[in-house]
Design a protein around this motif. Sequence first.
Motif, mmCIF file in Angstrom:
data_model
loop_
_atom_site.group_PDB
_atom_site.id
_atom_site.type_symbol
_atom_site.label_atom_id
_atom_site.label_comp_id
_atom_site.label_asym_id
_atom_site.label_seq_id
_atom_site.Cartn_x
_atom_site.Cartn_y
_atom_site.Cartn_z
ATOM 1 N N UNK A 93 -3.009 37.736 -13.222
ATOM 2 C CA UNK A 93 -4.023 38.708 -13.683
ATOM 3 C C UNK A 93 -4.954 38.136 -14.745
ATOM 4 N N UNK A 94 -4.535 37.055 -15.397
ATOM 5 C CA UNK A 94 -5.308 36.482 -16.508
ATOM 6 C C UNK A 94 -6.259 35.415 -15.974
ATOM 7 N N UNK A 95 -7.437 35.313 -16.608
ATOM 8 C CA UNK A 95 -8.404 34.296 -16.227
ATOM 9 C C UNK A 95 -8.940 33.633 -17.481
ATOM 10 N N UNK A 96 -8.700 32.354 -17.696
ATOM 11 C CA UNK A 96 -7.975 31.443 -16.810
ATOM 12 C C UNK A 96 -6.480 31.742 -16.838
ATOM 13 N N UNK A 97 -5.828 31.344 -15.761
ATOM 14 C CA UNK A 97 -4.406 31.640 -15.629
ATOM 15 C C UNK A 97 -3.589 30.821 -16.625
ATOM 16 N N UNK A 98 -2.744 31.474 -17.422
ATOM 17 C CA UNK A 98 -1.861 30.747 -18.353
ATOM 18 C C UNK A 98 -0.873 29.870 -17.583
ATOM 19 N N UNK A 99 -0.297 28.893 -18.275
ATOM 20 C CA UNK A 99 0.672 27.998 -17.636
ATOM 21 C C UNK A 99 2.082 28.579 -17.661
ATOM 22 N N UNK A 100 2.301 29.628 -18.439
ATOM 23 C CA UNK A 100 3.619 30.243 -18.515
ATOM 24 C C UNK A 100 3.667 31.281 -19.606
ATOM 25 N N UNK A 101 4.895 31.679 -19.951
ATOM 26 C CA UNK A 101 5.112 32.621 -21.048
ATOM 27 C C UNK A 101 6.079 31.991 -22.046
ATOM 28 N N UNK A 102 5.963 32.410 -23.302
ATOM 29 C CA UNK A 102 6.861 31.916 -24.358
ATOM 30 C C UNK A 102 7.755 33.056 -24.819
ATOM 31 N N UNK A 103 9.059 32.775 -24.835
ATOM 32 C CA UNK A 103 10.041 33.721 -25.371
ATOM 33 C C UNK A 103 10.290 33.336 -26.822
ATOM 34 N N UNK A 104 10.199 34.321 -27.690
ATOM 35 C CA UNK A 104 10.472 34.115 -29.101
ATOM 36 C C UNK A 104 11.274 35.282 -29.646
ATOM 37 N N UNK A 105 11.516 35.258 -30.930
ATOM 38 C CA UNK A 105 12.243 36.338 -31.602
ATOM 39 C C UNK A 105 11.459 36.800 -32.812
ATOM 40 N N UNK A 106 11.571 38.081 -33.109
ATOM 41 C CA UNK A 106 11.033 38.657 -34.337
ATOM 42 C C UNK A 106 12.168 39.342 -35.064
ATOM 43 N N UNK A 107 12.090 39.315 -36.373
ATOM 44 C CA UNK A 107 13.072 40.051 -37.178
ATOM 45 C C UNK A 107 12.567 41.476 -37.307
ATOM 46 N N UNK A 108 13.180 42.367 -36.544
ATOM 47 C CA UNK A 108 12.808 43.782 -36.596
ATOM 48 C C UNK A 108 13.846 44.599 -35.856
ATOM 49 N N UNK A 109 13.713 45.889 -35.955
ATOM 50 C CA UNK A 109 14.640 46.781 -35.274
ATOM 51 C C UNK A 109 15.862 47.048 -36.127
ATOM 52 N N UNK A 110 16.665 47.972 -35.681
ATOM 53 C CA UNK A 110 17.823 48.392 -36.471
ATOM 54 C C UNK A 110 18.972 47.382 -36.407
ATOM 55 N N UNK A 111 18.891 46.392 -35.508
ATOM 56 C CA UNK A 111 19.957 45.407 -35.424
ATOM 57 C C UNK A 111 19.519 44.008 -35.801
ATOM 58 N N UNK A 112 18.279 43.837 -36.210
ATOM 59 C CA UNK A 112 17.858 42.559 -36.774
ATOM 60 C C UNK A 112 16.850 41.744 -36.003
ATOM 61 N N UNK A 113 17.023 41.542 -34.698
ATOM 62 C CA UNK A 113 16.119 40.688 -33.940
ATOM 63 C C UNK A 113 15.714 41.346 -32.631
ATOM 64 N N UNK A 114 14.475 41.063 -32.207
ATOM 65 C CA UNK A 114 14.025 41.523 -30.901
ATOM 66 C C UNK A 114 13.236 40.398 -30.236
ATOM 67 N N UNK A 115 13.167 40.444 -28.933
ATOM 68 C CA UNK A 115 12.489 39.410 -28.165
ATOM 69 C C UNK A 115 10.988 39.632 -28.164
ATOM 70 N N UNK A 116 10.234 38.536 -28.097
ATOM 71 C CA UNK A 116 8.782 38.600 -27.919
ATOM 72 C C UNK A 116 8.433 37.774 -26.692
ATOM 73 N N UNK A 117 7.384 38.162 -26.000
ATOM 74 C CA UNK A 117 6.849 37.408 -24.870
ATOM 75 C C UNK A 117 5.350 37.268 -25.079
ATOM 76 N N UNK A 118 4.862 36.034 -24.987
ATOM 77 C CA UNK A 118 3.433 35.766 -25.131
ATOM 78 C C UNK A 118 3.000 34.781 -24.063
ATOM 79 N N UNK A 119 1.735 34.869 -23.672
ATOM 80 C CA UNK A 119 1.186 33.909 -22.720
ATOM 81 C C UNK A 119 1.031 32.550 -23.387
#
Length: 127
Positions: free
Chosen positions: A36-62
Amino acid sequence: MGSARVLVAANAPRTRKAALEITDRAAERIRALLGRKNPEPVGVRVGLRHRGCNGMSYTLNYVDEGKRAEFDEVVSDKGVTVFIDPRALMHVVGTKMDFVDTELTSEFVFSNPNAKGTCGCGESFSV
């Protein structure tokens, strides 16, 4: 599960288990999102953020061409590339990335065998 090539001390290549398992549904959804993106990204990056009631949550970015971080762990499987932020790597090793589409929600779901606790809504975890 996918595998990656690494060099051992004697420079003999060997394969190792991928840090992240990508299900067929997750790969299909990633391909759809990238297309759906133009130009098309080469992939996605999985990361972590410190948030939420248990400490960490996942992030996804192009990840756009030429924007890969130097020390990202790269998992190429089922026709998609997922980069793992090096700061998140030790927290996601062995995790299965899936995509769930129900009447109530459409989301990526991470099954992390290292998680010691999760919040009630499933948005955050602790290790």
